[in-house]
Scaffold this active site. Structure first.
Site, PDB file in Angstrom:
ATOM      1  N   GLU A  85       5.424 -22.022 -16.237  1.00  0.00           N
ATOM      2  CA  GLU A  85       4.305 -21.080 -16.146  1.00  0.00           C
ATOM      3  C   GLU A  85       3.060 -21.689 -16.774  1.00  0.00           C
ATOM      4  OE1 GLU A  85       5.045 -17.052 -17.500  1.00  0.00           O
ATOM      5  OE2 GLU A  85       7.041 -17.144 -16.605  1.00  0.00           O
ATOM      6  N   CYS A 110      12.775 -18.053 -18.948  1.00  0.00           N
ATOM      7  CA  CYS A 110      13.715 -19.076 -18.460  1.00  0.00           C
ATOM      8  C   CYS A 110      14.666 -19.595 -19.530  1.00  0.00           C
ATOM      9  CB  CYS A 110      12.935 -20.231 -17.856  1.00  0.00           C
ATOM     10  SG  CYS A 110      11.816 -19.686 -16.560  1.00  0.00           S
ATOM     11  N   THR A 132      17.028 -19.152 -10.233  1.00  0.00           N
ATOM     12  CA  THR A 132      18.041 -19.840 -11.046  1.00  0.00           C
ATOM     13  C   THR A 132      19.315 -19.006 -11.033  1.00  0.00           C
ATOM     14  OG1 THR A 132      16.305 -20.746 -12.426  1.00  0.00           O
ATOM     15  CG2 THR A 132      18.537 -20.778 -13.334  1.00  0.00           C
TER      16      THR A 132
END
Ligand code: UGA
Length: 450
Positions: free
Chosen positions: A157, A262, A125
């Site tokens: 995940e 994230c 990302t």
């Protein structure tokens, strides 16, 4: 399985949650994959047939495709026969909230002799505009003939293999149709719509998708706070809202806030991009602030219920940022443990898989126990920070007798348990977005007092 004409040779840079899953899945699709990482221990483990991270199904998939998988520390060896180089390294946040792209750039630097490559593809990302800068760097290195593409991943995940092999869509951002076709061909065997676009748009899809999911979570957590204040029940509210097909039921689980590698990082990076361009992203700023407050609000509610936290023993049940992973990055449990310690509490904890960084606060000041019962023994209250299935199958009535007090507080931060079961077992039940429920014995005592 793909026929050999469809089989390509790939170099994957980064053997973390993204790269290793991508490598395993591409090998499963019939490609020959060399995975390169800079950590010797990680490569040693992989060469020995061990899996350095926990991800359901990953070990089996790597073993099943071992003929098509090799591992190396050497970047030149990784790309020696590769047609496509995939960059899957991590992009942690810097002090300013921007993404640290140093690992991406060191991979790009290592590719300058790989003139035989057909394409460089970024799966990490990265901020919007990174692809354009990589394009310039490749051109400057004499690699103008090597195509560039962005192929963001949407794997979560704990279900990464499933998400990779059965995605909602495949997003490919590239400079021309031929590059889109090349990268799309690598996904042959996966049935999903293709979203082809320019590189900047593909980079934005990834960041915006994560920011919107984070927004949904923070919005739900705000409604949960209002539910607590007004006597409404967040579970009933979100269930009914989710039946509206325009809104959908997903990512509306109220809890202790989102964590992981994230959402926190990507939402801060998108906010930094907006700030850097002079357009403050006020909505996203609020989303981030709500998330940062969420575990603190939980500790405050616990303190209000107990009167004080000083010298109280609190058990934290679940330490990872979500179940099904050993990952503790930005886990709300870490904030909760730190706040409890700051309030003078003693903290015990339990988690079936967590891998905290050793000798780092707050986990070096807490007492990790091997079982739920051990963590609860002598505790004045407990807080569920991760919704592990083991907690459903716990004999809560028996465990209550290990704790202090007649009706100890069980704070279900993830709305994981059945409140009726917990109050019947004699606990005072607190949950996110719901009113406090007390055991029948307490209610009777209160009625008599009144
Ligand atoms: C997330 C996205 O879901 C993936 O699509 C994306 O590819 C990935 O980030 C990434 O950018 O690499 P992940 O961080 O693995 O995946 O985990 P999620 O399952 O999305 O959960 C993130 C956090 O949000 C967890 O702490 C979870 O407990 C929390 N969450 C999630 C809630 O609090 N409520 C919800 O309703 C859903």
């Amino acid at each position: 399985m793909s026929s050999s004409s469809r089989s390509h040779r790939l170099a994957i840079f980064g053997a973390g949650y993204i790269g290793l899953v991508a490598g395993a899945c591409f090998a499963e699709l019939g490609h020959h994959v060399t995975v390169r990482d800079i950590q010797p221990e990680r490569i040693r483990q992989l060469c020995a047939g061990d899996v350095p991270i926990y991800e359901p199904g990953l070990g089996d998939m790597l073993a099943r495709n071992k003929e098509r998988l090799t591992y190396t520390l050497d970047a030149d060896e990784a790309v020696a026969t590769a047609e496509v180089a995939y960059i899957c390294v991590d992009t942690p946040p810097t002090a300013s909230g921007d993404a640290d792209l140093s690992r991406v750039w060191s991979v790009i630097d290592s590719l300058t002799h790989a003139a035989h490559l057909k394409a460089v593809v970024v799966k990490s990302t990265v901020p919007v505009g990174t692809g354009a800068r990589i394009r310039q760097a490749l051109d400057a290195a004499g690699l103008a003939h090597v195509a560039y593409a962005s192929n963001p991943e949407f794997t979560a995940e704990g279900r990464a293999i499933e998400d990779f092999m059965h995605p909602d869509r495949i997003v490919i951002g590239a400079e021309d149709d031929a590059t889109v076709r090349l990268v799309h061909a690598l996904h042959h065997g996966i049935c999903a719509p293709l979203e082809a676009m320019d590189v900047a748009s593909a980079e934005m899809v990834k960041m915006a998708a994560n920011a919107l999911l984070a927004t949904k979570i923070s919005f739900t957590n705000e409604i949960a706070a209002l539910c607590e204040a007004t006597g409404a029940d967040i579970l009933r509210v979100t269930r009914a809202i989710g039946q509206d097909h325009r809104l959908g039921p997903h990512f509306m689980n109220a809890g202790l806030g989102y964590g992981g590698s994230c959402f926190p990082k990507d939402s801060r990076a998108l906010r930094a991009i907006a700030s850097n361009t002079g357009h403050p992203f006020q909505l996203l700023t609020a989303v981030i602030e709500v998330n940062e407050l969420q575990p603190r609000r939980a500790v405050q509610r616990l303190k209000t219920e107990l009167g004080h936290l000083h010298n109280q023993t609190i058990a934290i049940l679940g330490m990872t940022f979500k179940p099904g992973t050993d990952d503790m990055r930005e886990a709300p449990a870490t904030i909760i443990a730190s706040r409890l310690l700051a309030e003078g509490a003693n903290v015990t904890c339990w988690d079936p898989m967590a891998r905290p960084h050793t000798n780092q606060p707050p986990w070096n000041q807490t007492h990790r126990r091997p079982t739920i019962g051990d963590a609860l023994t002598g505790a004045d209250a407990a807080i569920i920070a991760t919704e592990w299935p083991d907690l459903i199958h716990t004999d809560w009535a028996a465990h209550r007798r290990l704790m202090n007090g007649a009706s100890p507080v069980l704070y279900d931060g993830r709305n994981h348990l059945d409140s009726a079961v917990i109050t019947a077992a004699g606990y005072t039940y607190l949950a996110t977005g719901r009113s406090t429920e007390r055991p029948a014995s307490d209610r009777t005592a209160q009625t008599i007092t009144l």
